[in-house]
Design a protein around this motif. Sequence first.
Motif, PDB file in Angstrom:
ATOM      1  N   ALA A  81      -6.221 -37.317 -26.814  1.00  0.00           N
ATOM      2  CA  ALA A  81      -5.029 -37.362 -27.665  1.00  0.00           C
ATOM      3  C   ALA A  81      -4.645 -35.381 -27.805  1.00  0.00           C
ATOM      4  N   ARG A  82      -6.519 -35.274 -28.011  1.00  0.00           N
ATOM      5  CA  ARG A  82      -5.851 -33.478 -27.491  1.00  0.00           C
ATOM      6  C   ARG A  82      -5.687 -32.660 -26.553  1.00  0.00           C
ATOM      7  N   GLU A  83      -5.659 -33.707 -24.812  1.00  0.00           N
ATOM      8  CA  GLU A  83      -5.740 -33.500 -23.998  1.00  0.00           C
ATOM      9  C   GLU A  83      -4.130 -33.698 -23.478  1.00  0.00           C
ATOM     10  N   ASN A  84      -3.429 -34.101 -24.319  1.00  0.00           N
ATOM     11  CA  ASN A  84      -2.358 -34.808 -23.852  1.00  0.00           C
ATOM     12  C   ASN A  84      -1.550 -34.965 -25.046  1.00  0.00           C
ATOM     13  N   PRO A  85      -0.912 -33.569 -25.537  1.00  0.00           N
ATOM     14  CA  PRO A  85       0.158 -34.120 -26.652  1.00  0.00           C
ATOM     15  C   PRO A  85       0.862 -34.786 -26.574  1.00  0.00           C
ATOM     16  N   THR A  86       1.353 -35.001 -25.617  1.00  0.00           N
ATOM     17  CA  THR A  86       2.097 -35.794 -25.783  1.00  0.00           C
ATOM     18  C   THR A  86       2.491 -37.704 -25.668  1.00  0.00           C
ATOM     19  N   TRP A  87       1.057 -38.138 -25.809  1.00  0.00           N
ATOM     20  CA  TRP A  87       0.759 -39.624 -25.976  1.00  0.00           C
ATOM     21  C   TRP A  87       0.890 -39.926 -27.221  1.00  0.00           C
ATOM     22  N   GLY A  88       1.468 -40.906 -26.771  1.00  0.00           N
ATOM     23  CA  GLY A  88       1.882 -41.863 -28.114  1.00  0.00           C
ATOM     24  C   GLY A  88       0.226 -42.908 -27.861  1.00  0.00           C
ATOM     25  N   TYR A  89       0.677 -43.162 -29.326  1.00  0.00           N
ATOM     26  CA  TYR A  89      -0.408 -44.608 -29.848  1.00  0.00           C
ATOM     27  C   TYR A  89      -0.631 -45.702 -28.611  1.00  0.00           C
ATOM     28  N   VAL A  90       0.332 -46.320 -28.717  1.00  0.00           N
ATOM     29  CA  VAL A  90       0.170 -47.210 -27.725  1.00  0.00           C
ATOM     30  C   VAL A  90       0.372 -46.603 -25.193  1.00  0.00           C
ATOM     31  N   ARG A  91       0.276 -45.506 -25.745  1.00  0.00           N
ATOM     32  CA  ARG A  91       0.308 -44.828 -23.996  1.00  0.00           C
ATOM     33  C   ARG A  91      -1.367 -44.600 -23.894  1.00  0.00           C
ATOM     34  N   VAL A 111      -8.257 -44.026 -35.750  1.00  0.00           N
ATOM     35  CA  VAL A 111      -8.805 -43.618 -35.232  1.00  0.00           C
ATOM     36  C   VAL A 111      -7.689 -41.687 -35.214  1.00  0.00           C
ATOM     37  N   LEU A 112      -6.637 -42.002 -34.983  1.00  0.00           N
ATOM     38  CA  LEU A 112      -6.154 -39.944 -35.428  1.00  0.00           C
ATOM     39  C   LEU A 112      -6.315 -39.682 -36.692  1.00  0.00           C
ATOM     40  N   ARG A 113      -5.788 -40.800 -37.232  1.00  0.00           N
ATOM     41  CA  ARG A 113      -5.562 -40.141 -38.686  1.00  0.00           C
ATOM     42  C   ARG A 113      -6.646 -39.711 -39.652  1.00  0.00           C
ATOM     43  N   ARG A 114      -7.597 -40.371 -39.077  1.00  0.00           N
ATOM     44  CA  ARG A 114      -9.550 -40.019 -39.887  1.00  0.00           C
ATOM     45  C   ARG A 114      -9.843 -39.379 -38.987  1.00  0.00           C
ATOM     46  N   CYS A 115      -9.278 -38.258 -37.540  1.00  0.00           N
ATOM     47  CA  CYS A 115      -9.585 -36.988 -37.671  1.00  0.00           C
ATOM     48  C   CYS A 115      -8.886 -35.971 -37.878  1.00  0.00           C
ATOM     49  N   GLY A 116      -7.514 -36.219 -38.166  1.00  0.00           N
ATOM     50  CA  GLY A 116      -6.422 -35.699 -39.052  1.00  0.00           C
ATOM     51  C   GLY A 116      -6.040 -34.367 -37.619  1.00  0.00           C
ATOM     52  N   LEU A 117      -5.628 -35.616 -35.847  1.00  0.00           N
ATOM     53  CA  LEU A 117      -4.766 -35.832 -35.339  1.00  0.00           C
ATOM     54  C   LEU A 117      -3.183 -36.003 -35.721  1.00  0.00           C
ATOM     55  N   PRO A 118      -2.085 -35.180 -35.804  1.00  0.00           N
ATOM     56  CA  PRO A 118      -0.812 -36.089 -36.303  1.00  0.00           C
ATOM     57  C   PRO A 118      -0.037 -36.302 -34.791  1.00  0.00           C
ATOM     58  N   PRO A 119       1.259 -37.773 -35.111  1.00  0.00           N
ATOM     59  CA  PRO A 119       1.441 -38.142 -33.763  1.00  0.00           C
ATOM     60  C   PRO A 119       2.067 -37.457 -32.554  1.00  0.00           C
ATOM     61  N   ALA A 120       2.069 -38.058 -31.562  1.00  0.00           N
ATOM     62  CA  ALA A 120       2.873 -37.516 -30.629  1.00  0.00           C
ATOM     63  C   ALA A 120       4.399 -36.613 -30.863  1.00  0.00           C
ATOM     64  N   PRO A 121       4.805 -36.613 -31.415  1.00  0.00           N
ATOM     65  CA  PRO A 121       5.802 -34.780 -31.619  1.00  0.00           C
ATOM     66  C   PRO A 121       5.077 -34.276 -32.203  1.00  0.00           C
ATOM     67  N   GLN A 122       4.634 -34.264 -33.372  1.00  0.00           N
ATOM     68  CA  GLN A 122       4.228 -32.817 -34.317  1.00  0.00           C
ATOM     69  C   GLN A 122       2.900 -32.815 -32.892  1.00  0.00           C
ATOM     70  N   ARG A 123       2.263 -33.313 -31.866  1.00  0.00           N
ATOM     71  CA  ARG A 123       0.520 -33.219 -31.623  1.00  0.00           C
ATOM     72  C   ARG A 123       2.012 -31.591 -30.351  1.00  0.00           C
ATOM     73  N   ALA A 124       2.916 -32.447 -29.723  1.00  0.00           N
ATOM     74  CA  ALA A 124       3.727 -31.504 -28.607  1.00  0.00           C
ATOM     75  C   ALA A 124       4.319 -30.615 -29.222  1.00  0.00           C
ATOM     76  N   SER A 125       4.012 -30.318 -30.697  1.00  0.00           N
ATOM     77  CA  SER A 125       5.032 -29.138 -31.165  1.00  0.00           C
ATOM     78  C   SER A 125       4.272 -28.103 -31.408  1.00  0.00           C
ATOM     79  N   GLN A 126       3.185 -28.137 -31.486  1.00  0.00           N
ATOM     80  CA  GLN A 126       2.055 -27.495 -31.855  1.00  0.00           C
ATOM     81  C   GLN A 126       1.099 -26.827 -30.729  1.00  0.00           C
ATOM     82  N   GLN A 127       1.487 -26.585 -29.270  1.00  0.00           N
ATOM     83  CA  GLN A 127       1.574 -26.218 -28.075  1.00  0.00           C
ATOM     84  C   GLN A 127       1.291 -24.775 -28.397  1.00  0.00           C
ATOM     85  N   THR A 128      -0.148 -24.105 -27.797  1.00  0.00           N
ATOM     86  CA  THR A 128      -0.712 -22.726 -27.961  1.00  0.00           C
ATOM     87  C   THR A 128      -0.320 -21.977 -26.721  1.00  0.00           C
TER      88      THR A 128
END
Length: 412
Positions: A81-91, A111-128
């Motif tokens: 999930a961290r290395e691929n911000p555009t991957w969703g749960y099914v991917r 698992v991702l909710r427990r770790c504090g990782l948002p869904p794929a659209p939000q993770r993709a918008s948080q690119q550094t």
Amino acid sequence: MRSLCFAGRSSGRGFHGADRAVLSALARRLPPVLRRHRLVTPGTLLAWHRRLVRWKWRQTAVGPGRPPLPEETVALIQRLARENPTWGYVRIQGELRRLAPRAAAATVRRVLRRCGLPPAPQRASQQTWRSFLRAQAHTLLACDFMHVETVFLKRFYVFFVMEIATRRVHVLGVTAGPTGAWVTQLARNLLMDLGDSAGCFRFLIRDRDSKFTAAFDAVFAGNGTAVIPTPPQCPRSNAFAERWIRTARAECTDRLLITGERHLRTVLTMYAEQYNAGRAHRSLGLRAPDDDPDVIPLPAATVRRKQGLGGLLNEYHTTPPRPPHHPQETPSSVGGPGPPGRGSLPRRRPAASRQPVCRCRPWARPGSFVTTSTVGGCVAVPRAPRTWARSRGVHRGRRLRNQPRLWARSSR
């Protein structure tokens, strides 16, 4: 039993499990006369018995539901999930089918909710910016000039180009007076050397030096590469090229006395070869630019060093271990004639230490050749003659100072 009943009534809390077990066991010991006057009903007695059976065969309580995911699977889900911000749960679920035990999409979401990782659209918008520039690095080139002072206080200019993704450096030319036409010709030479790989570079970073003329930009524009000049007085905008200049000076040019243009060109050519093929880079995972990332070298028993520029540059290479070599020992001479005039008698060698005779070559003398058996037969190897003076510590018929008198015979 009556005292137990009175104790239970007086306490006001009734019978516990242990009390009921004792009563059910003692009820079987009562005489037939007293069995008519039971303290409890038969149903109560049977219930106590069932509790005894249940207590005997009790097991450790197991929580309801499926067993938890292994820690390795949880860590793998977080990594994907961290290395691929555009991957969703099914991917991520589809990728886990080939790497780890199967997990449902709902499990991945939990698992991702427990770790504090948002869904794929939000993770993709948080690119550094680091991840953005790293994704664009394979299309970037950087060029700059480097000056070197010779031992005669004459300044030479070095023009180089670096591939940002691989950190590969191309030293294009050395001159004392760079001009726009000279730099333009070096740009043409670079595109010819790159060949088909020149088409993958989309941007070239350079500073605002006057030697970068419009003809220089037109050469790269014909290849489809856009030239991006840095802001004025901003060397950090071309940080990769500036960092290579510092590295080259610290490791090479500041530790040598350059005598001329030819000497500087030779030194920088050797350093660039070592930089591209043998120098480890932290940004590349401690690999050299020319190393294949998919090849893992096997450990070898021998590590050899290759020196360059008089020992300033060191390259280490592994070599496969060699089989142990066991040279055949020649039989040492036993006995022999003594020094002339001493009257000593020669001693015969034992049969085990005599020199073997080669049957394949009858002409080989036993005293001058040593035969060793090989796959194809015998090989006669010449043996160096061994003089008696050396073997006995005597030089030119005289005894040396620190050697005992071995062959002298008392005449008295």
